[in-house]
Enzyme design. Structure first.
Site, PDB file in Angstrom:
ATOM      1  N   GLU A  96      -5.772  -9.286   3.176  1.00 52.02           N
ATOM      2  CA  GLU A  96      -5.008  -8.599   4.237  1.00 52.02           C
ATOM      3  C   GLU A  96      -4.987  -9.515   5.434  1.00 52.02           C
ATOM      4  O   GLU A  96      -6.041  -9.869   5.984  1.00 52.02           O
ATOM      5  CB  GLU A  96      -5.644  -7.255   4.613  1.00 52.02           C
ATOM      6  CG  GLU A  96      -5.377  -6.165   3.603  1.00 52.02           C
ATOM      7  CD  GLU A  96      -5.840  -4.788   4.058  1.00 52.02           C
ATOM      8  OE1 GLU A  96      -5.767  -4.490   5.270  1.00 52.02           O
ATOM      9  OE2 GLU A  96      -6.280  -4.020   3.186  1.00 52.02           O
ATOM     10  N   TYR A 139      -6.536  -9.629  10.870  1.00 45.94           N
ATOM     11  CA  TYR A 139      -5.198  -9.415  11.441  1.00 45.94           C
ATOM     12  C   TYR A 139      -5.084 -10.126  12.789  1.00 45.94           C
ATOM     13  O   TYR A 139      -6.084 -10.282  13.502  1.00 45.94           O
ATOM     14  CB  TYR A 139      -4.954  -7.915  11.661  1.00 45.94           C
ATOM     15  CG  TYR A 139      -4.676  -7.167  10.369  1.00 45.94           C
ATOM     16  CD1 TYR A 139      -3.397  -7.148   9.822  1.00 45.94           C
ATOM     17  CD2 TYR A 139      -5.694  -6.502   9.698  1.00 45.94           C
ATOM     18  CE1 TYR A 139      -3.139  -6.459   8.636  1.00 45.94           C
ATOM     19  CE2 TYR A 139      -5.438  -5.812   8.511  1.00 45.94           C
ATOM     20  CZ  TYR A 139      -4.156  -5.802   7.982  1.00 45.94           C
ATOM     21  OH  TYR A 139      -3.898  -5.132   6.811  1.00 45.94           O
ATOM     22  N   ASN A 169     -12.207  -1.368  -0.993  1.00 47.22           N
ATOM     23  CA  ASN A 169     -11.483  -1.930   0.141  1.00 47.22           C
ATOM     24  C   ASN A 169     -12.234  -1.583   1.414  1.00 47.22           C
ATOM     25  O   ASN A 169     -12.570  -0.412   1.646  1.00 47.22           O
ATOM     26  CB  ASN A 169     -10.077  -1.329   0.216  1.00 47.22           C
ATOM     27  CG  ASN A 169      -9.351  -1.717   1.513  1.00 47.22           C
ATOM     28  OD1 ASN A 169      -8.892  -2.843   1.643  1.00 47.22           O
ATOM     29  ND2 ASN A 169      -9.277  -0.792   2.464  1.00 47.22           N
ATOM     30  N   GLU A 170     -12.488  -2.583   2.227  1.00 51.91           N
ATOM     31  CA  GLU A 170     -13.142  -2.359   3.531  1.00 51.91           C
ATOM     32  C   GLU A 170     -14.256  -1.302   3.389  1.00 51.91           C
ATOM     33  O   GLU A 170     -14.279  -0.298   4.113  1.00 51.91           O
ATOM     34  CB  GLU A 170     -12.122  -1.971   4.606  1.00 51.91           C
ATOM     35  CG  GLU A 170     -11.124  -3.092   4.849  1.00 51.91           C
ATOM     36  CD  GLU A 170     -10.217  -2.924   6.069  1.00 51.91           C
ATOM     37  OE1 GLU A 170     -10.282  -1.882   6.751  1.00 51.91           O
ATOM     38  OE2 GLU A 170      -9.443  -3.861   6.336  1.00 51.91           O
ATOM     39  N   GLN A 200       2.361  -6.149   5.401  1.00 51.40           N
ATOM     40  CA  GLN A 200       2.529  -5.749   4.029  1.00 51.40           C
ATOM     41  C   GLN A 200       3.945  -6.112   3.587  1.00 51.40           C
ATOM     42  O   GLN A 200       4.737  -6.589   4.389  1.00 51.40           O
ATOM     43  CB  GLN A 200       2.269  -4.256   3.900  1.00 51.40           C
ATOM     44  CG  GLN A 200       0.827  -3.861   4.256  1.00 51.40           C
ATOM     45  CD  GLN A 200       0.467  -2.448   3.815  1.00 51.40           C
ATOM     46  OE1 GLN A 200       1.241  -1.756   3.166  1.00 51.40           O
ATOM     47  NE2 GLN A 200      -0.730  -1.994   4.208  1.00 51.40           N
ATOM     48  N   GLU A 234       0.842  -1.200   0.000  1.00 51.63           N
ATOM     49  CA  GLU A 234       0.000   0.000   0.000  1.00 51.63           C
ATOM     50  C   GLU A 234       0.877   1.250   0.000  1.00 51.63           C
ATOM     51  O   GLU A 234       2.025   1.214   0.453  1.00 51.63           O
ATOM     52  CB  GLU A 234      -0.867  -0.034   1.279  1.00 51.63           C
ATOM     53  CG  GLU A 234      -1.816   1.138   1.401  1.00 51.63           C
ATOM     54  CD  GLU A 234      -2.868   0.936   2.495  1.00 51.63           C
ATOM     55  OE1 GLU A 234      -2.725  -0.002   3.302  1.00 51.63           O
ATOM     56  OE2 GLU A 234      -3.830   1.729   2.526  1.00 51.63           O
TER      57      GLU A 234
HETATM   58  O1  AHR Z   1      -2.888  -2.681   6.151  1.00 47.81           O
HETATM   59  C1  AHR Z   1      -3.210  -1.497   6.796  1.00 47.81           C
HETATM   60  C2  AHR Z   1      -4.695  -1.162   6.702  1.00 47.81           C
HETATM   61  O2  AHR Z   1      -5.446  -2.145   7.358  1.00 47.81           O
HETATM   62  C3  AHR Z   1      -5.289  -1.133   5.314  1.00 47.81           C
HETATM   63  O3  AHR Z   1      -5.092   0.082   4.685  1.00 47.81           O
HETATM   64  C4  AHR Z   1      -6.745  -1.354   5.584  1.00 47.81           C
HETATM   65  O4  AHR Z   1      -7.411  -1.959   4.503  1.00 47.81           O
HETATM   66  C5  AHR Z   1      -6.759  -2.194   6.843  1.00 47.81           C
HETATM   67  O5  AHR Z   1      -7.643  -1.710   7.771  1.00 47.81           O
END
Ligand code: AHR
Length: 527
Positions: A331, A275, A198-199, A380, A51
């Site tokens: 992600e 995550y 995205n999201e 990332q 990103e």
């Molecule tokens: O990876 C960091 C952020 O985490 C991304 O921009 C977003 O899509 C997620 O919330």
């Protein structure tokens, strides 16, 4: 191109966790029938995410052609050389949250004429837009990877996205194709994967599932790939925004509509973000200077991925029993507290042996869910969250997670082979965890690859693997470990956590090996 739906019907977890803790000396028995071929472990499971955030692109990849840091057309050579080794199958760009604020026109054309804008998604810093479409595609060519472009649904328009795709992919002499040629690329670019937003339930516009669905239909219809080599079976795969939470209502809405979709719209994938945030949001776990208890807590938390995927898969199976729509974990990774002294919006963290073990557990989970999960992108690539590489100006260091990806290269597109074993358990503070995890697959040459993760930070594990279905002649491999769970590679000491050669005993179809505590081991068996 197809995500390979029907080839992945047998991604069943064979990890059996016993309820009775084993004694330290108890060996773990594995049973592997190499003739039992399962799904393909899609190489796209080893994708990455880059990103426009902090020093992920600027400095991590892009230093500019005039930099003293050795580069090719502005892209740093050391990073390219390191990434080529990983055979990165695809890279997601430009976001993330940044993607829904990105306007592609600002990143094309002569470098000196591009406008400076604000990166409002990440820290409000000035973005010179030097790294745009052409630079991203050049980077992909240099590392030998493919584009996963995420289009702006939040603050863009269908017209803007459609024109971006025409700019990138049209072969006909349209004004946009001519503009691309004038910018140095007469040939159309390939865009194999397209993320539609995205999201969108959060930073991408805080939409309801129904509102997003109506946007998805519009973007899916009007945003086309015109590249002549990407028509028919090779066509671009469109990936819709999916959940970032365990609830399934978002998935229900999208998949229920998809079941009755007509010719005017379609998707090939549904994304999912998850995550590992061991203490919950906001991320507070340190990325260095922690002990075995925090290590155990992080692994326990990462194993949640398995149940999370299963929950979403149940809904997808209801509306798509043929598994046409892939689940794309675009992600994932460990999200720790930002390193002291860094801009908190830049999400800089160190990467320890703990993160390497955590990476292997997730990759094994994805492989076991390969019937539905056919693409994933760790967050990332460089200098942000659980990265492969850290840089500081001209310095570069490879992280323990990098080495896990390197060790897993042979699993890319290999055929999943089920492993039956009793993992046992170990308890660390409040967390009870499996002692080991394992993954096996056969590559095109017939070699059997076996991965063993020893989660236990203190005890080695003896394994005894019975291998049938192939006559293995020799076994050799590599193991990744270090004296402490929080061991890291630094610019000063870059080789603290690197793979070492590993030997295993092979006799009469039985493989005996001892794996060190807190380690990731990959062994190959030659037929
Ligand atoms: O990876 C960091 C952020 O985490 C991304 O921009 C977003 O899509 C997620 O919330």
């Amino acid at each position: 191109m197809k995500f390979g739906a029907v080839r992945f019907v047998s991604g069943i977890s064979l990890l059996l966790v016993s309820t009775v803790p084993l004694m330290a000396a108890e060996p773990v028995h594995l049973s592997i029938d190499a003739s039992k071929a399962g799904a393909k472990v899609d190489r796209n499971l080893f994708g990455q995410f880059a990103e426009n955030l902090g020093h992920g692109l600027y400095e991590g990849i892009w230093v500019g052609p005039d930099s003293a840091i050795p580069n090719t057309r502005g892209i740093r050579n050391d990073v390219v050389n390191a990434l080529r080794v990983l055979k990165v199958p695809n890279v997601r760009w430009p976001g993330g949250c940044f993607g829904d604020e990105y306007h592609w026109r600002k990143g094309v054309g002569p470098a000196g004429q591009r406008p400076a804008t604000l990166n409002s998604a990440w820290g409000g810093v000035v973005d010179a837009n030097s790294f745009g479409t052409g630079e991203f595609m050049d980077f992909l060519d240099q590392i030998g990877s493919q584009a996963y472009v995420s289009i702006n649904v939040g603050s863009g328009t269908p017209q803007e996205a459609a024109e971006w795709l025409e700019y990138m992919t049209a072969a006909q002499p349209t004004a946009l194709a001519k503009e691309r040629a004038a910018n140095g690329h007469p040939e159309p670019y390939r865009v194999p994967f397209l993320g539609i937003g995205n999201e969108s339930w959060g930073c991408g516009g805080n939409m309801t599932a129904d509102y997003y669905l109506s946007q998805l239909k519009i973007y899916s219809h009007f945003v086309r790939n015109d590249n002549p080599s990407q028509q028919g079976p090779n066509q671009m795969l469109k990936i819709a925004v999916g959940p970032g939470f365990p609830e399934t209502d978002w998935t229900e809405t999208i998949m229920k509509a998809w079941q009755h979709h007509d010719w005017s719209w379609n998707i090939d994938g549904l994304s999912l973000h998850w995550y590992t945030v061991p203490n919950g949001w906001p991320p507070s776990t340190p990325s260095t200077g922690f002990g075995v208890e925090e290590y155990g807590k992080a692994l326990k938390s990462t194993l949640f991925m398995d149940g999370f995927l299963r929950k979403q898969e149940i809904v997808m199976d209801k509306y798509d029993p043929q598994k046409m729509v892939a689940l794309v974990v675009d992600e994932w990774g460990a999200w720790h507290a930002a390193l002291g002294g860094t801009n908190p919006a830049f999400l800089v963290q160190q990467n320890s042996l703990r993160d390497a073990v955590l990476a292997s557990l997730n990759l094994n989970i994805f492989a076991r869910h390969a019937g539905r999960v056919r693409m994933a992108n760790i967050a990332q690539m460089i200098n942000v969250l659980q990265s492969m590489i850290l840089t500081d100006m001209e310095k570069m260091v490879l992280t323990p997670t990098y080495y896990v990806y390197k060790m897993y290269v042979p699993f890319q597109d290999a055929t999943f082979v089920p492993v039956a074993f009793d993992a046992g358990t170990y308890t660390q503070g409040s967390a009870t965890l499996p002692r080991v995890d394992a993954l096996a697959a056969r590559d095109a040459s017939g070699k059997l690859w076996l991965e063993i993760t020893n989660l236990d930070p203190e005890k080695p594990v003896d394994l005894d693997a019975e291998i049938t279905g192939m006559k293995a002649k020799s076994a050799k491999g590599e193991t990744l470990t270090a004296p402490a769970v929080d061991a890291v590679n630094t610019f000063e000491a870059p080789n603290a956590v690197v793979p070492k050669p590993f030997s295993a005993n092979l006799k009469n179809g039985r493989l005996a090996l001892t794996v060190e505590p807190k380690s990731v081991t990959v062994v190959s068996l030659e037929p």
